[in-house]
Design an enzyme around this catalytic site. Structure first.
Site: not given
Ligand code: GAL
Length: 961
Positions: A417, A487
């Site tokens: 991220e 994820e």
């Protein structure tokens, strides 16, 4: 006039990675060069700012006698100095890179040490001081001489110190700042916890010692041969006794070998010998490649059954000892996990040794996240600003150089991220140039510009299926890439739901190469008053609450039901089928190994009790193969009842990670349906003159129709119940655009339903109670009728509900709840032994189970709905026997749902008296994963529809306790 004074702390806000450290290199433990651990008791002085005092403390002779003591490795915030801060992605300071706040907790650490006797003459060779992890920025002095400063919290930094060492009275001084320019690159979703949290070691470096080396060990699956070459900065010889290898560094040799894989982690012990040093090598031969659009190892596509692992210990934070790392690996192996993403930084290097040894595929992720810049549309993102690129490259090289000799590491990840930008491209280029033998991962760039795989997080089932079918579009490059869900299945609180549905997709489409559950362990902090603390419990200005508790393990490493479910869903062997033809289908779902490590057995069970057991002989199935294996004929003349086969695959012998008989996989094949309890409606309701109606063993209040006892067992509060203490997944994450049912339910008032009594009617053989169950302020409701009958011994309740009004949401649950005056032991025939819900039920096995009311509770760090056992045919507790028609879901607890709902920590749950609240549910709404991902699939929603279900109550033979 200058507005900003230059101070000695300028390095703190400098975008550069630091100065003075040695170039990065492989991490290893020498066979013969001595080393000295500097872990242990240090002195600590904590100051509120980076420049609180001068650096005189670093000078020899400084008296730190008045300072506090601190354990290194450790975080000062967990040792009584300052406190932790938890934010998910928000920077807990104003975003003005690379500037950081004036309030910058700074820990001066001091340690005096002697060299051990065995330490060679100081004139012989040099020495290196190694820091394996310091958050977030450190400045170091030895014997009053400044060595340098560094950032990159979860990466090693070494300094040459040979010329400064003394035999005795060495003074090592380390100034550690909580905030630095590096903090902008370390915005991972976790506690901000400064400190020297990994080992500090002094390493002797003999003259002619190996410096850095790179083990290249590939495997040619066609030839069955491994090729070894060890490049070394200092020339020497490489020997591998088991393979008869004795070659010079830089030279290649090809020999027949057993390859390394996560399933068969064959390691060969070798040695690198240079003039000054011997270095042990643990060599695993394997080849990782992208071919035919797939991630292949040793020529075969692999399926990752993974988890994301942060380093966590409830008392020591990210300062993990070897035993804890080992426990993590053993728990993973015992739960069929085959892959780890080291979210979101390289772990302690010893963890990777364990992955090599026990067999886990590793995505090694760089210590890089700039998530907080999303708040400003990624403006000023360091990964797209050339001034930061040296820091990014420094991080990439420190990871790759440290970890390059681990066979378990098959993929490098650029970070997490961090948006997109040139800095990432520079990292990927550098990594590829340095190590072409592994693939590169990064999730944050949907174009896959720098990566070898398309990676996503939290994509829902439908999208994953589209990707599997190659219908997802995207850039030409992306469409040719394999897919991983780096994820998924957000394991926050009760859940995650829908795992089995994902796994079916992964096993159906070749392009889908598996997924990594978010995440391994809850980061709860042990707290005397709260059980485990989470965000906000330390008075943080900004925080994200219990979003930090979203793991498959509770903070104390007890497996949650989510881990048990995951273990079942990712079993390496599929066992299932239809007893109709007397066979069971066995599928070897592994990528490499055969089934020889496993022993198979069958049990024929009637009403949950084994009647006969035996060995099931399963043919040798290569990876990917299946067979229909004949079951024996069902035992003749056994008891009548509900029958099923249970087939188990257990470890045939002790392994490094679990003992013989450890259950690896199992399946059940039903032979007959559950038996439905029947009660002839022969008893007549009788009105007493004390305001009581009796019907068989049932005693009712004549005015309200409320059940007050079954025989001598008092019962109270029996009525329809639709509410559950919302789970984290019911509540959903604030940013979720989808329906967040937890909020909608509360808005409707489903947590405060009122029960209007319309009629109590006695018929010849029935007692009927008519009610309407509805919340204040709303027109919607549930017309609910309780119909009681009895044969004199047993009491049957049939509940019918009909929704009225405009129901636009599913129900949380549908069933009844009642209170028993006391209960402890619980026995049941149905799903168990653990908790299960509509979409978390793969691991629930039908059988006879027993527990206690206390053990039925699942200790989610933030209390919420938990502990339901599904498919219950009958249960006994508190002196009652309860049978279901159809099967039901059972929950029993020492507090009400309202108390559970109001609790914020486990310590809030205190029983008021001996009362036990029992929920008998016809159904519950699914669980899903909406605390970060998608909600329950439509088929697991509990729609508000007309429903009818029955329970049969009787006094359990043997009394009322
Ligand atoms: C992801 C992130 C993780 C964690 C998770 C939610 O977006 O990569 O670090 O924050 O969401 O728990």
């Amino acid at each position: 006039m200058s507005f900003r004074t230059h101070t000695v702390t300028d390095y703190v806000e400098d975008v550069s990675p630091g100065s003075g450290a040695l170039p990065p290199r492989a991490w290893y433990a020498s066979s013969d060069a001595p080393s000295l651990s500097l872990n242990g008791n240090w002195r600590l002085r904590l100051s509120p700012t980076a420049d609180a005092e001068d650096d005189s403390f670093a000078a020899p002779g400084y008296d730190a006698g008045a300072w506090a003591r601190i354990q290194v490795p450790g975080h000062w915030g967990l040792q009584g100095h300052g406190s932790p801060i938890y934010t998910n992605h928000l920077y807990p300071f104003p975003v003005d890179p690379p500037r950081v706040p004036t309030e910058n907790p700074t820990g001066d650490h001091l340690r005096v040490f002697e060299l051990p006797e065995v330490w060679p003459d100081l004139a012989e060779g040099g020495a290196v001081l190694r820091f394996d992890g310091v958050e977030s920025c450190a400045r170091v002095w030895l014997n009053g001489t400044e060595l340098g400063e560094f950032k990159g919290s979860r990466l090693p930094h070494e300094f040459a110190v040979g010329q400064l060492l003394k035999r005795t009275g060495n003074v090592l001084a380390v100034r550690v700042h909580q905030w630095s320019a590096g903090s902008y690159l370390e915005d991972q979703d976790q506690w901000w916890l400064p400190g020297i949290f990994r080992d500090v070691t002094l390493l002797h470096r003999p003259a002619g010692a190996a410096l850095d080396f790179f083990v290249h060990a590939s495997y040619d699956h066609l030839a069955g041969a491994g090729t070894l070459r060890v490049d070394s900065d200092v020339a020497g010889r490489v020997t591998v006794a088991g393979l008869g290898i004795d070659i010079a560094t830089g030279e290649s040799v090809t020999v027949p070998v057993e390859p390394w894989s996560a399933e068969t982690p064959t390691l060969y012990d070798g040695e690198l010998t240079t003039e000054g040093e011997r270095v042990p090598l643990r060599i695993g031969f394997r080849t990782v490649e992208l071919s035919d659009g797939l991630i292949k190892v040793n020529g075969r596509p692999v399926l990752f059954k993974g988890v994301n692992r942060h380093e966590w210990h409830p008392e020591r934070g990210r300062a993990l000892d070897l035993a804890t790392m080992r426990e993590d690996v053993l728990l993973m192996k015992r739960h069929n996990i085959n892959a780890v993403r080291t979210s979101h930084y390289p772990p302690h290097p010893a963890f990777l040794d364990l992955c090599d040894e026990f067999g886990l595929w590793v995505i090694d992720e760089c210590d890089l996240e700039t998530h907080g810049f999303t708040e400003q549309g990624w403006r000023d993102n360091p990964v797209d600003d050339d001034r930061w690129t040296p820091a990014l490259l420094d991080r990439a090289s420190r990871m790759v150089e440290r970890d390059k000799n681990h066979p378990s590491v098959v993929i490098w990840s650029l970070g997490n991220e961090a948006g997109t930008g040139r800095g990432l491209t520079a990292m990927a280029r550098w990594i590829k140039g340095r190590d072409s033998s592994r693939l590169v991962h990064y999730e944050g760039d949907p174009t896959c510009r720098d990566t070898d795989m398309y990676s996503r997080m939290y994509a829902d089932h439908a999208e994953v299926e589209r990707i599997g079918r190659e219908l997802d579009g995207g850039s030409l490059k992306r469409r040719r890439l394999p897919f991983v869900l780096c994820e998924f299945a957000h394991a926050m609180g009760n859940g995650p739901g829908g795992l089995a549905d994902y796994q079916r997709l992964f096993e159906s489409y070749g392009r889908l190469q598996g997924a990594f559950v978010w995440e391994w362990i809850d980061h709860g902090i042990a707290h005397p008053g709260l059980g485990f603390a989470y965000g906000g419990d330390f008075g943080e200005e900004l925080h994200d609450g219990n979003f930090v508790c979203d793991g498959l393990l509770f903070p104390d490493r007890r497996p949650s039901p989510g881990l048990v479910e995951y273990k079942k869903v990712i079993e390496p062997v599929g066992i299932g089928g239809d007893a109709g033809d007397g066979t069971v289908r066995i599928t070897n779902k592994q990528d490499f190994a055969g089934l020889s490590a496993l022993a198979f057995s069958w049990a024929y069970e009637v009403d949950g009790e084994p009647v006969e057991t035996g060995v099931l002989s399963v043919p040798a199935l290569a990876a990917g193969e299946s067979a229909d294996v004949k079951l024996p004929p069902p035992p003749a003349g056994g008891p009548a009842g509900e029958a099923r086969w249970t087939v188990r695959a257990v470890l045939a012998t002790d392994t490094a990670w679990a003992p013989k008989d450890h259950v690896v996989a199992w399946g059940q094949v039903p032979v007959s349906e559950p038996r439905v309890p029947t009660v002839a409606a022969t008893a007549r309701p009788a009105a007493g003159d004390d305001g009581v109606i009796t019907l068989g063993p049932g005693v009712f209040d004549a005015r309200t129709g409320a059940l007050t006892a079954v025989g001598d067992v008092p019962v109270s509060g029996l009525r329809l119940d639709v509410w559950r203490a919302t789970t984290d997944n019911d509540d959903g994450a604030p940013w979720q655009p989808d329906l967040r049912y937890g909020l909608l339910w509360r808005r409707l008032g489903l947590h405060r339903m009122r029960h209007r009594l319309d009629a109590v009617e006695t018929g010849e053989h029935t007692l009927t109670v008519r009610t309407r169950v509805a919340p204040a302020a709303r027109e919607l409701g549930l017309a609910t009728v309780y119909r009681w009958t009895s044969d004199g011994e047993r009491l049957r309740l049939t509940v019918s509900t009909v929704p009225e009004g405009d129901w636009t949401v599913p129900l949380p649950r549908l069933g009844i709840r009642l209170a028993l005056a006391a209960a402890d032991g619980v026995r049941w025939f149905g799903g168990g032994p653990g908790e299960a819900y509509a979409d978390t039920r793969a691991a629930s096995a039908v059988g006879r189970w027993q527990s206690t009311v206390d053990e039925l509770q699942t200790p989610y760090v933030r209390p919420q709905e938990n502990g339901a056992r599904i498919d219950v045919r009958w249960a006994e507790l508190g002196g009652l026997r309860i049978e279901g028609d159809p099967v039901f879901s059972l929950t029993a607890r020492r507090w009400t749902t309202e108390q559970l709902d109001a609790a914020t920590h486990l310590t809030d749950l205190v029983p008021a008296d001996s009362t036990v609240w029992v929920n008998l549910d016809h159904a519950q709404h699914g669980i899903g994963s909406q605390s970060c991902g998608p909600g329950p699939l439509p088929r697991y929603r509990l729609q508000a529809e007309p429903a009818e279900f029955s329970f049969v109550f009787s006094v359990r033979p043997g009394g009322s306790a």
